[in-house]
Design an enzyme around this catalytic site. Structure first.
Site, PDB file in Angstrom:
ATOM      1  CB  CYS A   1      -4.734   0.932   9.169  1.00  0.00           C
ATOM      2  SG  CYS A   1      -4.383   2.717   9.252  1.00  0.00           S
TER       3      CYS A   1
ATOM      4  CB  CYS B   1      -3.580   5.965  10.647  1.00  0.00           C
ATOM      5  SG  CYS B   1      -4.637   6.274   9.226  1.00  0.00           S
TER       6      CYS B   1
ATOM      7  CE  LYS C   1      -3.437   4.904   3.164  1.00  0.00           C
ATOM      8  NZ  LYS C   1      -3.980   4.204   4.354  1.00  0.00           N
TER       9      LYS C   1
ATOM     10  NE  ARG D   1      -6.892   9.150   8.153  1.00  0.00           N
ATOM     11  CZ  ARG D   1      -7.980   8.498   7.747  1.00  0.00           C
ATOM     12  NH1 ARG D   1      -8.089   8.126   6.482  1.00  0.00           N
ATOM     13  NH2 ARG D   1      -8.944   8.192   8.592  1.00  0.00           N
TER      14      ARG D   1
ATOM     15  CE  LYS E   1      -5.210   3.142  -0.303  1.00  0.00           C
ATOM     16  NZ  LYS E   1      -5.619   2.664   1.023  1.00  0.00           N
TER      17      LYS E   1
ATOM     18  CB  SER F   1     -12.698   3.913  -2.840  1.00  0.00           C
ATOM     19  OG  SER F   1     -12.119   5.055  -2.214  1.00  0.00           O
TER      20      SER F   1
ATOM     21  CE1 TYR G   1     -12.743  -1.574  -2.485  1.00  0.00           C
ATOM     22  CE2 TYR G   1     -11.484   0.057  -3.710  1.00  0.00           C
ATOM     23  CZ  TYR G   1     -11.832  -0.525  -2.513  1.00  0.00           C
ATOM     24  OH  TYR G   1     -11.282  -0.077  -1.342  1.00  0.00           O
TER      25      TYR G   1
END
Length: 324
Positions: A120, A130, A195, A217, A248, A274, A313
């Site tokens: 990206c 992006c 996404k 975005r 995602k 995140s 994560y």
């Protein structure tokens, strides 16, 4: 009192029985751990909005990669903060940039660890979008040419899987063609096919310094209200040659994962993003939840919905908990 003679509780009486009839099993082999690399040496700085995650210099990334591999986690996805930014994000394909340097070092020192390369431009462009801008519009076709350059640079650096996360139309076909022309026919593509334009990405933008300098975005990422559109995106990316389909975020989009699983036979990945991670971490640090149980339950729900691969994560902690 009369009731049906079938008693489901019989199969819940003990841990051995529950394990024997368990329908979905989370294993360390399902996990990918994202890492953030920066320039410099001996750097390990915790990301404030993502406790337990760090900005790492290449030497520290290699050290962590060894630990990850020893835990049985099969793959890492490498993100990076560039040393410079410009309007087209040219540092994204610079072979001296932290991402490419980290890929080469990890592949040299931990050769059996799978490397996933995020393709990206947002963290590399001065404007934070992006792709290449035409006024305030991201030029789709000009952008996919740049994405192909990133993919080739990452393949040369040692990436095993290329993961385009930009949501430009036609980029899977362009990247597949570029990889094949350059002798990388065996490099897989894991497409961020679905996404969503999600508020759950906030801490990542802090970690990757990738917040847009204006607007948002939504002109290229998907409307969270849509599910039929997600199936269209999946179909298009599969036709263009994607080997793995990603959805995602994960936790709030498990209905999309289930629809995709019922529709396709290719591997499905989810990204436990995140914001999802940060909320769990914050609650755990305040003593409000049992972190281990919450994390393993959440990751198992992603498997139950139909995911084969989970980018999270929590991977290092989960790997340790699964060994106990």
């Amino acid at each position: 009192m009369k009731f049906n003679t079938l008693r489901p509780r019989r199969l819940r009486l003990s841990a051995p029985i529950r394990n024997m009839v368990c329908e979905n099993t989370l294993t360390v082999h399902d996990l990918i751990y994202p890492i953030f690399v920066v320039s410099g040496n001996c750097i390990k700085e915790e990301i404030p909005s993502m406790p337990g995650c760090y900005h790492l210099s290449v030497d520290q990334a290699v050290k962590l990669a060894r630990e990850i591999y020893d835990l049985g986690i099969p793959a890492v996805e490498i993100f990076g903060l560039p040393t410079y930014k410009d309007d087209v994000g040219s540092s994204a394909w610079d072979m001296t940039s932290p991402v490419q340097q980290a890929m080469m070092a990890v592949k040299k020192n931990v050769p059996n660890l799978i490397i996933v390369g995020d393709v990206c431009l947002c963290q590399y462009t001065s404007h934070g979008h992006c792709g290449k801008l035409c006024n305030h519009y991201v030029d789709n076709d000009a952008t996919i040419e740049l994405l192909s350059k990133i993919a080739i640079s990452q393949a040369k650096s040692g990436a095993d899987i290329i993961a385009p996360s930009d949501m430009m139309d036609g980029r899977i076909a362009a990247i597949r063609s570029a990889l094949d022309r350059n002798g990388f026919q065996n490099i897989s593509i894991m497409s961020y096919a679905v996404k969503y334009a999600s508020a759950y990405y906030g801490p990542f933008r802090d970690a990757a310094d990738s917040a847009p300098q204006f607007g948002d975005r939504r002109q290229y990422q998907m409307d969270p209200a849509n599910s039929r559109e997600a199936m269209k995106e999946i179909d298009l990316d599969m036709e263009e040659g994607a080997d793995i389909i990603m959805i995602k975020p994960a936790m709030t989009y498990l209905d999309i994962v289930r629809q995709a699983r019922d529709r396709i036979d290719r591997p499905i990945a989810v990204y436990n993003v995140s914001g999802e991670y940060a909320m769990v971490k914050a609650a755990a640090l305040n003593g409000w939840i049992d972190e281990r149980q919450i994390v393993l339950e959440s990751l198992t729900s992603m498997k139950r919905a139909g995911a084969d691969i989970i980018i999270t994560y929590h991977a290092i902690d989960a790997a340790r908990w699964l060994q106990k």
